[in-house]
Scaffold this motif. Structure first.
Motif, short mmCIF file in Angstrom:
data_model
loop_
_atom_site.label_atom_id
_atom_site.label_comp_id
_atom_site.label_asym_id
_atom_site.label_seq_id
_atom_site.Cartn_x
_atom_site.Cartn_y
_atom_site.Cartn_z
N ALA A 271 3.89 17.29 -35.97
CA ALA A 271 2.78 18.21 -36.25
C ALA A 271 1.70 18.21 -35.17
O ALA A 271 1.29 19.28 -34.70
N PRO A 272 1.18 17.04 -34.72
CA PRO A 272 0.11 17.09 -33.70
C PRO A 272 0.58 17.76 -32.41
O PRO A 272 -0.18 18.53 -31.80
N GLY A 273 1.82 17.48 -31.99
CA GLY A 273 2.33 18.10 -30.78
C GLY A 273 2.53 19.59 -30.92
O GLY A 273 2.25 20.36 -30.00
N VAL A 274 3.04 20.01 -32.07
CA VAL A 274 3.25 21.44 -32.30
C VAL A 274 1.92 22.18 -32.29
O VAL A 274 1.78 23.26 -31.68
N ILE A 275 0.92 21.60 -32.93
CA ILE A 275 -0.41 22.23 -32.96
C ILE A 275 -1.00 22.31 -31.56
O ILE A 275 -1.53 23.36 -31.14
N ARG A 276 -0.94 21.20 -30.81
CA ARG A 276 -1.50 21.20 -29.46
C ARG A 276 -0.73 22.15 -28.54
O ARG A 276 -1.34 22.88 -27.76
N ALA A 277 0.59 22.16 -28.65
CA ALA A 277 1.39 23.07 -27.82
C ALA A 277 1.12 24.52 -28.19
O ALA A 277 1.05 25.40 -27.31
N ALA A 278 0.96 24.81 -29.48
CA ALA A 278 0.66 26.18 -29.91
C ALA A 278 -0.67 26.63 -29.33
O ALA A 278 -0.81 27.79 -28.90
N PHE A 279 -1.65 25.73 -29.32
CA PHE A 279 -2.94 26.08 -28.71
C PHE A 279 -2.77 26.34 -27.21
O PHE A 279 -3.25 27.35 -26.69
N HIS A 280 -2.09 25.42 -26.52
CA HIS A 280 -1.99 25.51 -25.06
C HIS A 280 -1.20 26.75 -24.64
O HIS A 280 -1.68 27.57 -23.84
N PHE A 281 -0.01 26.91 -25.18
CA PHE A 281 0.81 28.08 -24.82
C PHE A 281 0.21 29.36 -25.38
O PHE A 281 0.30 30.43 -24.75
N GLY A 282 -0.41 29.27 -26.56
CA GLY A 282 -1.06 30.45 -27.13
C GLY A 282 -2.21 30.93 -26.27
O GLY A 282 -2.39 32.15 -26.06
N ALA A 283 -3.01 29.99 -25.75
CA ALA A 283 -4.12 30.37 -24.87
C ALA A 283 -3.61 31.00 -23.59
O ALA A 283 -4.19 31.98 -23.09
N ALA B 242 -2.14 38.21 -21.58
CA ALA B 242 -2.21 39.56 -22.15
C ALA B 242 -3.49 40.26 -21.72
O ALA B 242 -3.49 41.46 -21.42
N GLY B 243 -4.59 39.50 -21.69
CA GLY B 243 -5.86 40.09 -21.27
C GLY B 243 -5.84 40.51 -19.81
O GLY B 243 -6.37 41.57 -19.45
N ILE B 244 -5.22 39.69 -18.97
CA ILE B 244 -5.11 40.04 -17.55
C ILE B 244 -4.25 41.27 -17.37
O ILE B 244 -4.60 42.22 -16.65
N ALA B 245 -3.11 41.29 -18.05
CA ALA B 245 -2.19 42.42 -17.92
C ALA B 245 -2.81 43.72 -18.43
O ALA B 245 -2.50 44.80 -17.92
N ALA B 246 -3.70 43.60 -19.42
CA ALA B 246 -4.33 44.79 -20.00
C ALA B 246 -5.61 45.19 -19.29
O ALA B 246 -6.28 46.15 -19.69
N ASP B 247 -6.00 44.46 -18.24
CA ASP B 247 -7.22 44.76 -17.48
C ASP B 247 -8.46 44.78 -18.38
O ASP B 247 -9.31 45.66 -18.25
N VAL B 248 -8.56 43.80 -19.29
CA VAL B 248 -9.74 43.76 -20.14
C VAL B 248 -10.97 43.46 -19.31
O VAL B 248 -10.88 43.04 -18.15
N ALA B 249 -12.14 43.63 -19.90
CA ALA B 249 -13.38 43.35 -19.20
C ALA B 249 -13.41 41.90 -18.72
O ALA B 249 -12.97 40.99 -19.43
N LEU B 250 -13.89 41.71 -17.50
CA LEU B 250 -14.00 40.38 -16.88
C LEU B 250 -12.64 39.70 -16.72
O LEU B 250 -12.55 38.47 -16.72
N TRP B 251 -11.57 40.50 -16.58
CA TRP B 251 -10.24 39.90 -16.45
C TRP B 251 -10.11 38.96 -15.25
O TRP B 251 -9.32 38.01 -15.33
N PRO B 252 -10.85 39.15 -14.13
CA PRO B 252 -10.73 38.16 -13.05
C PRO B 252 -11.11 36.74 -13.48
O PRO B 252 -10.54 35.76 -12.99
N LEU B 253 -12.07 36.63 -14.41
CA LEU B 253 -12.43 35.30 -14.92
C LEU B 253 -11.29 34.69 -15.72
O LEU B 253 -11.09 33.47 -15.72
N LEU B 254 -10.55 35.55 -16.41
CA LEU B 254 -9.40 35.06 -17.17
C LEU B 254 -8.34 34.46 -16.24
O LEU B 254 -7.61 33.55 -16.65
N ILE B 255 -8.25 34.96 -15.01
CA ILE B 255 -7.28 34.41 -14.06
C ILE B 255 -7.58 32.94 -13.79
O ILE B 255 -6.66 32.11 -13.70
N VAL B 256 -8.87 32.60 -13.68
CA VAL B 256 -9.25 31.20 -13.45
C VAL B 256 -8.87 30.34 -14.66
O VAL B 256 -8.28 29.27 -14.51
#
Length: 300
Positions: free
Chosen positions: A26-38, A44-58
């Protein structure tokens, strides 16, 4: 779970040792879900050109770079109780940063056996930067990428034969390198059709790697090259966000002393060990300032 040699650590009773080394999914699945989910959300935000997407690249770059800490944990088989999950996580995290998992497992276990000992610890095959200009080059990440591309090539050609890589594992590591090179070739070819991988993976990985280089230098940089884990390894007392994306590996003395303790139990182990710690830093900025203060701009 026995302490590493050369240390004087608090005694842990059998019940405490069992609790600290218990592996859970459970702890690993939760942490991995957070990491890969983020990573997925940022991508997705970068690909969609959302506002401030260059910051998302960092942000994306730092998250991708710190998948290395998951790969590191997977070499010990501790993020999950299910060993198939550990293997898959290690392969996936390693592929994201050009660090072949099967090879790295044996490289890293040799590092644990001979931590910070010259001519024995393979991490010392690449010397730590001795000048500020050398530090800047190291932290850029460019030597890391070049070294790993060359490593993959040597493995794929069957030319990588270090002492720490046993013959029984070499062929599997070589096959893994060939598969990875094939996948990278497909990824690069996809850029002829769409630049999306460049923006969500390649560029972020390049931008994020310096943060990992700074982080990794603190683990053993400027520690005495002796056998004692309490002297040759540093715990960095950082904030919760860094511990989150680094899978609690800033508790690095604790990890080296008891490598069978999963990431989620390291804070508990730290509370038992903190009075015995000898080498610590109050954060990565503080460590970097001290590291650079002991180095000239360039070699004389």
């Amino acid at each position: 779970m026995s302490p590493a040699t050369g240390t004087t650590l608090p005694e842990l009773d059998a019940e405490t040792r069992a609790a600290l080394t218990a592996r859970r999914d459970a702890p690993g699945v939760i942490r991995a879900a957070f990491h890969f989910g983020a990573i997925g959300l940022c991508g997705a935000g970068i690909a969609a050109d959302v506002a401030l997407w260059p910051l998302l690249i960092v942000v994306q770059g730092v998250l991708i770079a710190f998948l290395f800490t998951l790969e590191h944990e997977a070499t010990h088989g501790t993020p999950f109780r299910n060993q198939r999950l550990n293997e898959w996580a290690g392969h996936l995290a390693g592929a994201a940063n050009l660090v072949p998992f099967l090879w790295f497992r044996y490289f890293h276990l040799a590092h644990h056996r001979h931590t910070n000992l010259p001519d024995k610890d393979p991490e010392l095959d690449a010397p730590k930067p001795a000048t500020r200009l050398g530090w800047a080059w190291h932290v850029s990440g460019l030597p890391f990428w070049w070294a790993n591309i060359r490593l993959l090539g040597r493995l794929a050609r069957g030319e990588e034969r270090p002492d720490y890589l046993p013959s029984r594992a070499r062929r599997r590591a070589e096959r893994e390198a060939r598969v990875l090179l094939g996948l990278y070739a497909v990824a690069l070819a996809s850029l002829l059709v769409s630049p999306v991988l460049f923006w969500v993976w390649i560029l972020p990985a390049l931008i994020g790697q310096p943060a990992l280089r700074v982080y990794l230098l603190a683990e053993h940089g400027d520690c005495p090259q002796v056998a004692s884990i309490l002297d040759n390894t540093r715990t960095t007392l950082t904030n919760q966000l860094v511990r989150l994306i680094a899978w609690n590996m800033p508790y690095h003395v604790e990890h080296h002393a008891y490598p069978n303790v999963p990431f989620h139990a390291l804070p508990r182990l730290h509370r038992r060990m903190r009075d015995a710690l000898r080498v610590t830093a109050p954060g990565y900025a503080a460590f970097t300032r001290r590291y650079l203060s002991r180095r000239p701009w360039r070699a004389s």
